[in-house]
Design an enzyme around this catalytic site. Structure first.
Site, PDB file in Angstrom:
ATOM      1  N   GLU A 295      22.792  33.785   2.794  1.00  0.00           N
ATOM      2  CA  GLU A 295      22.334  33.452   1.436  1.00  0.00           C
ATOM      3  C   GLU A 295      22.349  34.688   0.543  1.00  0.00           C
ATOM      4  O   GLU A 295      22.733  34.623  -0.630  1.00  0.00           O
ATOM      5  CB  GLU A 295      20.928  32.847   1.487  1.00  0.00           C
ATOM      6  CG  GLU A 295      20.918  31.434   2.051  1.00  0.00           C
ATOM      7  CD  GLU A 295      19.529  30.873   2.294  1.00  0.00           C
ATOM      8  OE1 GLU A 295      19.414  29.643   2.381  1.00  0.00           O
ATOM      9  OE2 GLU A 295      18.562  31.642   2.406  1.00  0.00           O
TER      10      GLU A 295
ATOM     11  N   THR B 191      16.208  21.102  -0.248  1.00  0.00           N
ATOM     12  CA  THR B 191      16.446  20.921  -1.688  1.00  0.00           C
ATOM     13  C   THR B 191      17.952  20.922  -1.947  1.00  0.00           C
ATOM     14  O   THR B 191      18.463  20.103  -2.731  1.00  0.00           O
ATOM     15  CB  THR B 191      15.739  22.034  -2.496  1.00  0.00           C
ATOM     16  OG1 THR B 191      14.430  22.232  -1.948  1.00  0.00           O
ATOM     17  CG2 THR B 191      15.613  21.660  -3.966  1.00  0.00           C
TER      18      THR B 191
ATOM     19  N   ALA C  51      14.424  28.079  -2.443  1.00  0.00           N
ATOM     20  CA  ALA C  51      13.623  29.281  -2.174  1.00  0.00           C
ATOM     21  C   ALA C  51      12.305  28.818  -1.568  1.00  0.00           C
ATOM     22  O   ALA C  51      11.903  27.666  -1.734  1.00  0.00           O
ATOM     23  CB  ALA C  51      13.375  30.068  -3.459  1.00  0.00           C
TER      24      ALA C  51
END
Ligand code: 5RP
Length: 223
Positions: free
Chosen positions: A102, A28, A82
């Site tokens: 992260e 993403t 996520a």
């Protein structure tokens, strides 16, 4: 445009000139970095830091400079993917193996936005195997402990070889199926000697942008 790309492109509306941006990791974020590269070429002035070698390489290949986190005094906004997120905006991350960096980058950020497709927004966390980063030294012993605790661990492998993170650690993926108390579980696992980080991200995301069909939905944390 697919749901991941929709969410990623929407998130760039929150990026303003002069900001320092944390870039997450994953498929993403790939769309985010591509969109950002276009905006930077058009004159957007931002400073970026990254959560993985993979993202750094992609960003640099597209003309976005990456600054080391230690060279930055604060991050205005981090945008990341996520693996699962619930309606309290708690989530599981680390499917791409970058959970440690992260979490460090997210915790250094004023604001965190997650970009996800609609399949990631769930009632209860846990169907997605929970990644736990552990040091390689003696990891078989820690693995046995995880088995005893009923955490159903699987050592992550890629192409038949143990997966090693950017920090030189291994990942155990815990097949829990459901997580009833994500706050307690994060603490319990983090306390085990040899655990470096847990892929439970509790109270970290401020906003989730969900790509749904041909549109996006925004959910914000209530403060
Ligand atoms: C990497 C991550 C990713 O953000 C997560 O796995 C989502 O990835 P994708 O955008 O490819 O679905 O936590 O460690």
């Amino acid at each position: 445009m697919n749901e991941k790309q929709l969410a990623a492109e929407k998130s760039t509306e929150f990026i303003k000139d002069g900001m320092t941006i944390g870039l997450g990791t994953g498929s993403t974020v790939f769309f985010l970095v591509n969109k950002l590269a276009g905006l930077v070429k058009q004159g957007l002035k931002i400073k970026c830091t990254s959560t993985s070698n993979r993202t750094s390489e992609l960003a640099k290949s597209l003309g976005i400079d990456i600054v080391d986190l230690n060279e930055i005094d604060h991050i205005d906004l981090t945008i990341d993917g996520a693996d699962e997120v619930d309606n309290n905006l708690n989530g599981i991350k680390g499917g791409g193996g970058a959970l440690l960096f992260e979490k460090i980058v997210a915790k250094a950020s004023d604001k965190v936005i997650w970009i996800v497709d609609s399949s990631k927004y769930v009632k209860q966390l846990g169907k997605f195997p929970l990644p736990v980063e552990v040091i390689t030294f003696g990891s078989n012993h820690l693995f046995k402990k995880f088995l005893e605790f009923g955490y159903k661990p699987v050592k992550r492998e890629v192409a038949g070889k143990v997966f090693i993170t950017d920090s030189g650690n291994e990942i155990f993926d815990l097949h829990l199926n459901e997580i009833k108390d994500s706050i307690k579980l994060e603490k319990d696992i983090k306390l085990l000697c040899g655990v470096v980080e847990v892929g439970l991200f509790n109270n970290i995301a401020d906003m989730v942008i969900i790509g749904r069909n041909n549109s996006t939905e925004i959910i914000e944390r209530i403060k």
